[in-house]
Design a protein around this motif. Structure first.
Motif, PDB file in Angstrom:
ATOM      1  N   MET A   1       0.825  -1.210   0.000  1.00 27.69           N
ATOM      2  CA  MET A   1       0.000   0.000   0.000  1.00 27.69           C
ATOM      3  C   MET A   1       0.858   1.258   0.000  1.00 27.69           C
ATOM      4  O   MET A   1       0.542   2.238  -0.708  1.00 27.69           O
ATOM      5  CB  MET A   1      -0.934   0.001   1.207  1.00 27.69           C
ATOM      6  CG  MET A   1      -2.044  -1.034   1.155  1.00 27.69           C
ATOM      7  SD  MET A   1      -3.196  -0.823  -0.222  1.00 27.69           S
ATOM      8  CE  MET A   1      -3.999   0.706   0.217  1.00 27.69           C
ATOM      9  N   LEU A   2       1.937   1.264   0.770  1.00 33.63           N
ATOM     10  CA  LEU A   2       2.779   2.455   0.831  1.00 33.63           C
ATOM     11  C   LEU A   2       3.509   2.700  -0.489  1.00 33.63           C
ATOM     12  O   LEU A   2       3.629   3.846  -0.943  1.00 33.63           O
ATOM     13  CB  LEU A   2       3.791   2.325   1.975  1.00 33.63           C
ATOM     14  CG  LEU A   2       3.210   2.375   3.386  1.00 33.63           C
ATOM     15  CD1 LEU A   2       4.309   2.167   4.423  1.00 33.63           C
ATOM     16  CD2 LEU A   2       2.495   3.697   3.639  1.00 33.63           C
ATOM     17  N   VAL A   3       3.979   1.639  -1.119  1.00 35.04           N
ATOM     18  CA  VAL A   3       4.672   1.809  -2.404  1.00 35.04           C
ATOM     19  C   VAL A   3       3.701   2.291  -3.476  1.00 35.04           C
ATOM     20  O   VAL A   3       3.996   3.242  -4.214  1.00 35.04           O
ATOM     21  CB  VAL A   3       5.340   0.485  -2.828  1.00 35.04           C
ATOM     22  CG1 VAL A   3       5.816   0.561  -4.277  1.00 35.04           C
ATOM     23  CG2 VAL A   3       6.520   0.173  -1.923  1.00 35.04           C
ATOM     24  N   SER A   4       2.542   1.648  -3.571  1.00 34.80           N
ATOM     25  CA  SER A   4       1.574   2.054  -4.602  1.00 34.80           C
ATOM     26  C   SER A   4       1.035   3.454  -4.321  1.00 34.80           C
ATOM     27  O   SER A   4       0.866   4.265  -5.240  1.00 34.80           O
ATOM     28  CB  SER A   4       0.429   1.048  -4.691  1.00 34.80           C
ATOM     29  OG  SER A   4      -0.224   0.884  -3.441  1.00 34.80           O
ATOM     30  N   GLY A   5       0.788   3.766  -3.044  1.00 31.11           N
ATOM     31  CA  GLY A   5       0.318   5.107  -2.702  1.00 31.11           C
ATOM     32  C   GLY A   5       1.384   6.157  -2.942  1.00 31.11           C
ATOM     33  O   GLY A   5       1.083   7.263  -3.423  1.00 31.11           O
ATOM     34  N   GLY A   6       2.640   5.845  -2.606  1.00 30.36           N
ATOM     35  CA  GLY A   6       3.718   6.793  -2.828  1.00 30.36           C
ATOM     36  C   GLY A   6       3.924   7.104  -4.301  1.00 30.36           C
ATOM     37  O   GLY A   6       4.149   8.264  -4.688  1.00 30.36           O
ATOM     38  N   LEU A   7       3.831   6.079  -5.161  1.00 30.57           N
ATOM     39  CA  LEU A   7       3.997   6.315  -6.597  1.00 30.57           C
ATOM     40  C   LEU A   7       2.802   7.070  -7.171  1.00 30.57           C
ATOM     41  O   LEU A   7       2.963   7.916  -8.066  1.00 30.57           O
ATOM     42  CB  LEU A   7       4.192   4.983  -7.327  1.00 30.57           C
ATOM     43  CG  LEU A   7       5.559   4.324  -7.100  1.00 30.57           C
ATOM     44  CD1 LEU A   7       5.639   2.973  -7.799  1.00 30.57           C
ATOM     45  CD2 LEU A   7       6.687   5.229  -7.579  1.00 30.57           C
ATOM     46  N   ALA A   8       1.594   6.794  -6.659  1.00 33.53           N
ATOM     47  CA  ALA A   8       0.428   7.570  -7.097  1.00 33.53           C
ATOM     48  C   ALA A   8       0.591   9.035  -6.698  1.00 33.53           C
ATOM     49  O   ALA A   8       0.273   9.951  -7.471  1.00 33.53           O
ATOM     50  CB  ALA A   8      -0.853   6.991  -6.500  1.00 33.53           C
ATOM     51  N   GLY A   9       1.100   9.281  -5.475  1.00 32.48           N
ATOM     52  CA  GLY A   9       1.358  10.651  -5.040  1.00 32.48           C
ATOM     53  C   GLY A   9       2.424  11.324  -5.882  1.00 32.48           C
ATOM     54  O   GLY A   9       2.328  12.524  -6.184  1.00 32.48           O
ATOM     55  N   LEU A  10       3.451  10.557  -6.280  1.00 38.14           N
ATOM     56  CA  LEU A  10       4.483  11.096  -7.162  1.00 38.14           C
ATOM     57  C   LEU A  10       3.880  11.530  -8.493  1.00 38.14           C
ATOM     58  O   LEU A  10       4.195  12.623  -9.003  1.00 38.14           O
ATOM     59  CB  LEU A  10       5.569  10.033  -7.392  1.00 38.14           C
ATOM     60  CG  LEU A  10       6.634  10.376  -8.433  1.00 38.14           C
ATOM     61  CD1 LEU A  10       7.429  11.610  -8.017  1.00 38.14           C
ATOM     62  CD2 LEU A  10       7.566   9.185  -8.662  1.00 38.14           C
ATOM     63  N   ALA A  11       3.013  10.689  -9.049  1.00 36.93           N
ATOM     64  CA  ALA A  11       2.351  11.054 -10.306  1.00 36.93           C
ATOM     65  C   ALA A  11       1.534  12.327 -10.136  1.00 36.93           C
ATOM     66  O   ALA A  11       1.507  13.195 -11.026  1.00 36.93           O
ATOM     67  CB  ALA A  11       1.457   9.912 -10.777  1.00 36.93           C
ATOM     68  N   GLY A  12       0.871  12.466  -8.984  1.00 40.98           N
ATOM     69  CA  GLY A  12       0.050  13.649  -8.733  1.00 40.98           C
ATOM     70  C   GLY A  12       0.867  14.920  -8.680  1.00 40.98           C
ATOM     71  O   GLY A  12       0.503  15.932  -9.294  1.00 40.98           O
TER      72      GLY A  12
END
Length: 360
Positions: free
Chosen positions: A250-261
């Motif tokens: 969850m942290l990796v997928s959330g962190g990469l989604a935040g990076l995209a944002g």
């Protein structure tokens, strides 16, 4: 007489990677037929959506910009899905990442310095990870389904955008429009090709894909994700904690989604606006599955879905196709891919009543 699904032997590598291609081709064929039947130039629409973005050099820069967030989010989701952690709320994590980066940009407005953009990136990733930690906590502590919690949090993040750009972050010189002020030069992503809109986030997305591929295939972290997803019992026997894996995924997928944002708000938008939620987080789910949950495949799949976005915009102006047509083509692509997966992994077997009785 009854029918039942019987699992086939493990599909070949050729079949695994041929079915996404078949799904795209079937989408083009059926999409053309459907839109022809409802009164549009169906096969003209297929040409404009799938071919024009590739044949028109002026559209290539749009492809890169559209593909970048899809690749970054898709890579994160592919890692989570490998571990059987079903993060459906990447859109919300993408939004929170953009908001966190916007907060840094507004706090440093008018300042200069190389450190502003890296700080925005770190804030965006931290924001996405923090938002993803909510469903992770609920899953590991209370066994709440992460699909529901991550999805519902997406709608809360959209409302947070509307509140912030209408009240505390509203541009005082924006003539009443709900938006933040334009970011300072130091808070904007630089373009890497002069005279185009291709920004630094495009090569970063490709780099993220290659780094993720290396991590998933050459490190203990990747081995953990794959083992927990494929054989939970074996993973427990090997000492891999399921709860810890959920948190990591969850942290990796959330962190990469935040990076995209944050890359999106600092690149194409350069301010926070109501149109920032662009459904990239939901489309990236298709990207992850079309890429076979392989980071390198996700790069290719991200470009394919970017083609549908850019081509959909072209078809709206040249053919008059409705905006929803792009979503229809993307949905059909996912449907055909999932259907193909069932066909290559299972077969329908006819079971007679007599055979059923003898088996019992």
């Amino acid at each position: 007489m009854q029918f039942r699904l019987e699992k086939r032997r493990e599909p070949s590598r050729f079949m695994l990677y041929a079915t996404p291609v078949a799904a795209v081709l079937l989408t083009m064929l059926l999409g053309g037929i459907i839109f022809s039947l409802i009164g549009y130039n169906g096969f003209g629409a297929v040409r404009e959506i799938f071919l024009t973005p590739l044949t028109n050099p002026y559209k290539w820069q749009d492809l890169g910009v559209k593909a970048a967030p899809l690749i970054i989010i898709g890579v994160g989701l592919s890692i989570a899905y490998r571990a059987n952690v079903w993060n459906i709320g990447a859109e919300g994590q993408y939004i929170i990442g953009g908001l966190a980066g916007t907060g840094v940009a507004l706090a440093t407005w008018g300042m200069t310095g190389w450190w502003i953009l890296p700080l925005m990136v770190l804030a965006g990733m931290a924001g996405g990870m923090a938002y993803a930690s909510i469903p992770a906590l609920l899953k590991t502590r209370l066994n709440v389904n992460e699909i529901l919690t991550s999805l519902m949090l997406t709608y809360a993040s959209v409302q947070l955008i509307y509140y912030l750009i209408r009240a505390p972050w509203k541009d005082p010189m924006g003539m009443g429009f709900p938006q933040t002020r334009l970011f300072s030069e130091a808070a904007r992503l630089p373009t890497i090709i002069p005279g185009t809109i291709v920004h630094l986030g495009v090569p970063m997305a490709v780099l993220v894909g290659f780094i993720a591929w290396f991590v998933m295939t050459r490190t203990v972290f990747g081995y953990r994700m794959r083992v927990v997803g494929a054989a939970p019992s074996a993973a427990r026997y090997g000492g891999f904690s399921e709860n810890k894996t959920i948190w990591l995924a969850m942290l990796v997928s959330g962190g990469l989604a935040g990076l995209a944002g944050v890359l999106e708000v600092a690149g194409p938008f350069q301010r926070m606006v109501p149109g920032f939620p662009t459904n990239y987080g939901f489309t990236a789910i298709i990207v992850a599955f079309l890429g076979r949950l392989n980071p390198l495949g996700v790069i290719v799949a991200g470009v394919v879905l970017a083609i549908t976005f850019v081509g959909g915009e072209v078809a709206q102006t040249t053919i008059g196709l409705p905006n929803a047509a792009t979503g229809i083509f993307q949905a059909m692509m996912l449907f055909f891919l999932l259907a193909a997966d069932i066909l290559i992994k299972y077969r329908v077997r006819r079971v007679t009543h007599q055979a059923s009785v003898e088996t019992a």
